[in-house]
Structure formats: C-alpha cells, structure tokens
Motif scaffolding. Structure first.
Motif, short mmCIF file in Angstrom:
data_model
loop_
_atom_site.label_atom_id
_atom_site.label_comp_id
_atom_site.label_asym_id
_atom_site.label_seq_id
_atom_site.Cartn_x
_atom_site.Cartn_y
_atom_site.Cartn_z
N ASN A 205 145.21 69.48 -18.30
CA ASN A 205 145.07 69.56 -16.85
C ASN A 205 145.78 70.77 -16.26
OD1 ASN A 205 143.62 67.13 -16.81
ND2 ASN A 205 145.49 65.90 -16.62
N GLY A 206 146.40 71.56 -17.13
CA GLY A 206 147.23 72.66 -16.63
C GLY A 206 146.50 73.97 -16.45
N ILE A 207 145.22 74.04 -16.85
CA ILE A 207 144.47 75.29 -16.72
C ILE A 207 144.08 75.54 -15.27
CG2 ILE A 207 142.25 76.36 -17.25
CD1 ILE A 207 142.53 75.32 -20.08
N GLN A 208 144.35 76.78 -14.82
CA GLN A 208 144.07 77.09 -13.42
C GLN A 208 144.05 78.59 -13.21
OE1 GLN A 208 146.54 74.94 -10.65
NE2 GLN A 208 146.21 76.43 -9.02
N ALA A 209 143.08 79.07 -12.42
CA ALA A 209 143.06 80.47 -12.01
C ALA A 209 144.01 80.65 -10.84
CB ALA A 209 141.65 80.89 -11.64
N GLU A 210 144.88 81.67 -10.93
CA GLU A 210 145.91 81.87 -9.92
C GLU A 210 145.92 83.32 -9.46
OE1 GLU A 210 149.04 78.56 -11.77
OE2 GLU A 210 149.45 80.71 -11.96
N GLN A 211 146.75 83.59 -8.46
CA GLN A 211 146.96 84.96 -8.01
C GLN A 211 147.70 85.75 -9.10
OE1 GLN A 211 145.79 86.36 -5.08
NE2 GLN A 211 144.66 84.43 -5.10
N LYS B 163 152.38 81.70 -24.30
CA LYS B 163 152.36 80.25 -24.00
C LYS B 163 152.06 79.93 -22.54
CE LYS B 163 156.19 78.66 -25.99
NZ LYS B 163 157.13 77.69 -26.60
N GLU B 164 151.82 80.96 -21.71
CA GLU B 164 151.60 80.72 -20.28
C GLU B 164 150.16 80.95 -19.85
OE1 GLU B 164 153.84 79.57 -18.10
OE2 GLU B 164 155.40 79.44 -19.63
N GLY B 165 149.51 81.99 -20.41
CA GLY B 165 148.15 82.29 -19.98
C GLY B 165 147.81 83.75 -20.17
N LEU C 153 145.21 83.78 -15.31
CA LEU C 153 144.57 82.55 -15.76
C LEU C 153 145.61 81.73 -16.51
CD1 LEU C 153 142.03 80.83 -16.06
CD2 LEU C 153 141.42 82.18 -18.08
N ARG C 154 146.06 80.67 -15.87
CA ARG C 154 147.10 79.83 -16.49
C ARG C 154 146.47 78.98 -17.59
NH1 ARG C 154 149.62 74.97 -14.51
NH2 ARG C 154 148.83 75.37 -12.42
N ILE C 155 146.96 79.15 -18.82
CA ILE C 155 146.47 78.40 -19.98
C ILE C 155 147.69 77.98 -20.80
CG2 ILE C 155 144.92 78.40 -21.97
CD1 ILE C 155 143.61 80.91 -20.85
N PRO C 156 148.14 76.74 -20.67
CA PRO C 156 149.30 76.30 -21.46
C PRO C 156 149.05 76.47 -22.95
CG PRO C 156 148.78 74.70 -19.75
CD PRO C 156 147.65 75.68 -19.77
N GLY C 157 150.04 77.04 -23.65
CA GLY C 157 149.93 77.19 -25.10
C GLY C 157 148.98 78.26 -25.54
N ASN C 158 148.81 79.32 -24.74
CA ASN C 158 147.87 80.38 -25.11
C ASN C 158 148.57 81.50 -25.87
OD1 ASN C 158 146.72 83.29 -23.77
ND2 ASN C 158 145.29 82.02 -24.90
N GLY C 159 147.88 82.03 -26.89
CA GLY C 159 148.42 83.14 -27.65
C GLY C 159 147.38 84.17 -28.02
N ASP C 160 146.10 83.77 -28.10
CA ASP C 160 145.05 84.68 -28.54
C ASP C 160 143.81 84.55 -27.68
OD1 ASP C 160 145.37 86.30 -31.28
OD2 ASP C 160 146.65 84.51 -31.36
N MET C 161 142.91 85.55 -27.80
CA MET C 161 141.71 85.57 -26.97
C MET C 161 140.66 86.45 -27.61
SD MET C 161 143.54 87.93 -24.15
CE MET C 161 145.13 88.10 -24.96
#
Length: 434
Positions: A44-50, A73-75, A93-101
């Motif tokens: 539920n933590g994913i969110q587009a932010e400023q 780990k933030e986005g 782009l807030r993505i908990p636990g992010n490291g790669d794309m």
C-alpha cells in the motif's frame, strides 16, 4: 657517553612503539538495526509524489532523455535530462524496498521487496501501477543489509542502515579492522516536462520491435527480446513481457551463490558473481544455458563487454570480502573457454562502462578514471578525476552519466583526456561523508 647513547636509543624506540600502539583513525561505519514491515504496508506504500532531493542514491537508468535514479529502499527519482547541462527533477515514485529498474516502451519494471511491479510511465505527471507479480523475490540485500519475507506472519524482516562516524585507536600497521564495533560493518564507499517516454530510439541489444532503456554495470535487471531478466544472490528469474503491461513469471535458473550483476551483450548474458563471471547463451531467450565460468578470487566484480573482450573490475573492502583491487581484461572470443589477457592495478574499482575505445572506471572514494582501451595489452589512463565518490557510470555517445554517494554527475567526454562537467545533482545526506 655510552650511557647517553643508550638513553637516546631507548627514547627513540619508545617513540616508535608509541606510534604503532596509539594510532587514531576516523572511520564511518554502517550500523544495522533490525526493523519489521508488514506486507500490507509495502504493497500500500506505492505512490507518485512531488520531487525530492537525493539522500542515498543507488542505481541509475536512462531512456529517451529521462533519467531515473534509485533512492535505496525508498523509490525512484524521475528527472528530465533532455538538457544535460540543466537536469530537472520531475517526480518521485515511492516504492518501498526498491533497488532495481528497467523500462520497455512506456512500462517501468521495479522491485518492491518481494514483488515485481509494472508501472505506466507514459505520463510522468500521473505514473500509475499496472500490474504486480507477487512473492517472486523471497529475499535480498540492500547496502550490505539483508532482508527476508516471513509469509506465515505476513511480515518482512529488514535492517535499517545508519552511518556512524567514530575515532578509534588502531595499530598503525593494521588498519583494516572494524574499530571494535560488533554490530557494524566497515563502510564500503561506493552507485516544461515531456509527457511521453516512447520514441524511435531502439535498444541496441533487443531484437523485439520495442524500445528499451539503458542501465549501468551494477544492474540486476536487464531486458532482451520478450523477457525481463532479474538476478538475486543465487538465481536468475525470467519474466515474459510479450505484453509489456502484464509480466508473467518465467523460468527460474539457479546460478550459484554470490550473484551480483547482469550485463547483456548480443545474444549472451554476462553475470558477475563474487567468485567469477558466468557466461550464458541466450539464443533461446526463454531458456538461457550456461556456457562457461571465468573464475577469480572472492571479490565483487561487475562486468561490461565489447566484441571479444570482457572488462571486469575486482574490489576489496566490501561484503564480497577479498583483498584484490584490479581491472581484468578477459578474452571471450571462445565463450566456452574465456581466458585472462592482462590485469591492471586499481585502488577500489566499482562500476564501469565501455564506449570503445573509451573505458570508464569508478574508483569509489577515489573518483573516476578514464582509459584508452584500444589495445587490451596496453590500456592507457587518460584522466583521473577525484574529490568525489563514484559508484557506476553509463556512457551515452559523448555524454557520461555518473552516480555516487555524493550525488549525480554528468560529463561531456568529447575529449576523453579532459572530461567537462555539465551538471551535478548533489545529495543531502543526514550522515557525514567519509
């Protein structure tokens, strides 16, 4: 007279011993504190932010004039980089636990702890989640700390990283200890808005009729044909992306322990591991097959490839342990029997990039080095830029993207002997620089 001489020698030796016994050194450590997150919190933590400032940057990725920088780990920071001299922060782009794309067309793939998430990024002012492949990554590692999922309790056991600076007493002849901090780990110094990501620019290695972005040598995600390839510490997990907005889990291949990076070149995959470089035949993209392994001492080793040469950096002072700091040039003309051509000493090499004959090597806390690699047996250093930290690079024609713990740097390398700084996005870190 003789007594005076003995007294003088005694005082001198005492002074030398005092130096050996009483050396002081200021060091910065990573200190790990256990934390627990619920799976619901993560999803539920994913969110587009400023837009927000860089604090703890990790991997970098680029596509069609846009730059993506992972905040560990933030986005992901989304940056308009059409004008390299003046990049503009667009969104976070807030993505908990992010490291790669990785990006295919207008679809961004990103890890969020145990899940793979696909995003529609065609409108960077309105990034939205498209699909999620759940529970596909059982564990992982960030900044030296491990995390794992407890499915029974629906929680994630992770580690919060804090940076602690201490002045410690050391033996002058042995400065590689952790300063007596049992819960610490020695800090390895290390990686108007356009609304459409799609363009006619095509990925160099992808035969499918689509466009891919470009990642650095530290990447754990890569794209080829109709597949996304992701590597963990021990496995390669494939995802079928024939329909880019709807990734499906594919084959999972055991690679052995200590896997770190993946680099695609033509129809081959070069996988960096702590014990060597694995080469996989990817002519059947659905089922990569191991061809060979080039073994070396236990160290970290990202790899890039040009034609029949692979360039591998080995470094010490990291979770990979080891005491080797060097560049290895490997002959891969026979992919079943790679052989070492030559080694070059380095200080603490991290990521690297090749735009032949230009070779760029990040030296961690020692900055960036540029080389002429036209002759593998005589690679010449052209320039050494220091005074900043360099983790990974992406060469793009004449523009070099560089990420480090100090921030993001962009250089014009039209003259590889004298790089010209185009722009910088600094970090605002809450801990002291080492």
């Amino acid at each position: 007279m003789r007594l005076t001489l003995y007294l003088f020698l005694g005082i001198l030796l005492a002074g030398l011993n005092a130096c050996t016994d009483q050396c002081k050194e200021t060091r910065t450590f990573r200190q790990f504190t256990p934390v627990t997150l619920t799976i619901a919190q993560v999803r539920n933590g994913i969110q587009a932010e400023q837009p927000r400032t860089l604090v703890n940057p990790g991997k970098i990725y680029t596509k069609d004039g846009f730059l993506l920088i992972n905040e560990i780990k933030e986005g992901i920071h989304v940056i308009d980089n059409r004008n390299p001299s003046s990049p503009k922060m667009v969104a976070f782009l807030r993505i908990p636990g992010n490291g790669d794309m990785a990006i295919r067309n207008n679809v961004l793939y990103a890890d969020s702890y145990m899940d793979l998430v696909a995003f529609d990024i065609s409108d960077v002012q309105n990034i939205r989640e498209l699909n999620r492949v759940k529970d596909v990554f059982p564990n992982g590692q960030f900044d030296g700390g491990f995390w794992s999922i407890n499915a029974q309790q629906a929680i994630i056991n992770d580690q919060k990283v804090e940076y602690v600076t201490q002045t410690v007493q050391t033996n002058c002849e042995n400065t590689l200890t952790n300063g007596g901090c049992p819960n610490c780990m020695f800090w390895d110094m290390r990686g108007g808005v356009v609304q459409n990501f799609n363009s006619v620019q095509s990925g160099a290695n992808a035969p499918a009729p689509s466009t891919n972005g470009t990642g650095g040598s530290m990447a754990r995600f890569t794209l080829y044909d109709n597949y996304l390839y992701t590597v963990s510490q021990s496995d390669m997990q494939l995802f079928d992306i024939k329909t880019p907005s709807d990734p499906k889990p594919g084959n999972k291949i055991n690679l052995g322990w200590g896997i770190e990076t993946i680099f695609p070149y033509k129809d081959k995959l070069f996988i960096g591991a702590q014990s060597g470089m694995h080469i996989y035949d990817n002519s059947n993209p659905e089922k990569p097959v191991r061809m060979s392994t080039f073994e070396h001492a236990r160290v970290c080793d990202p790899v890039v490839v040009h034609e029949d040469k692979a360039y591998v950096t080995l470094r010490s002072g990291s979770p990979c342990q080891g005491f080797t700091n060097q560049l290895e040039v490997v002959d891969v003309s026979n992919l079943y029997n790679p052989r070492l051509l030559k080694t070059y000493p380095m200080k603490n090499p991290h990521g690297l990039g090749i735009d032949f004959p230009n070779l760029f090597i990040c030296e961690g806390a020692y900055g960036l080095k540029t080389f002429n690699a036209a002759d593998a047996m005589k690679i010449d250093q052209l320039e050494h830029l220091d005074g900043f930290h360099a983790f990974d690079v992406i060469p793009l024609g004449k523009s070099l993207l560089l990420i480090g713990m100090d921030g993001f740097y962009q250089y014009d390398y039209s003259n590889p002997k004298k790089l010209r700084l185009l722009s910088k996005i600094p970090v605002q870190r809450p801990y002291p620089a080492s």
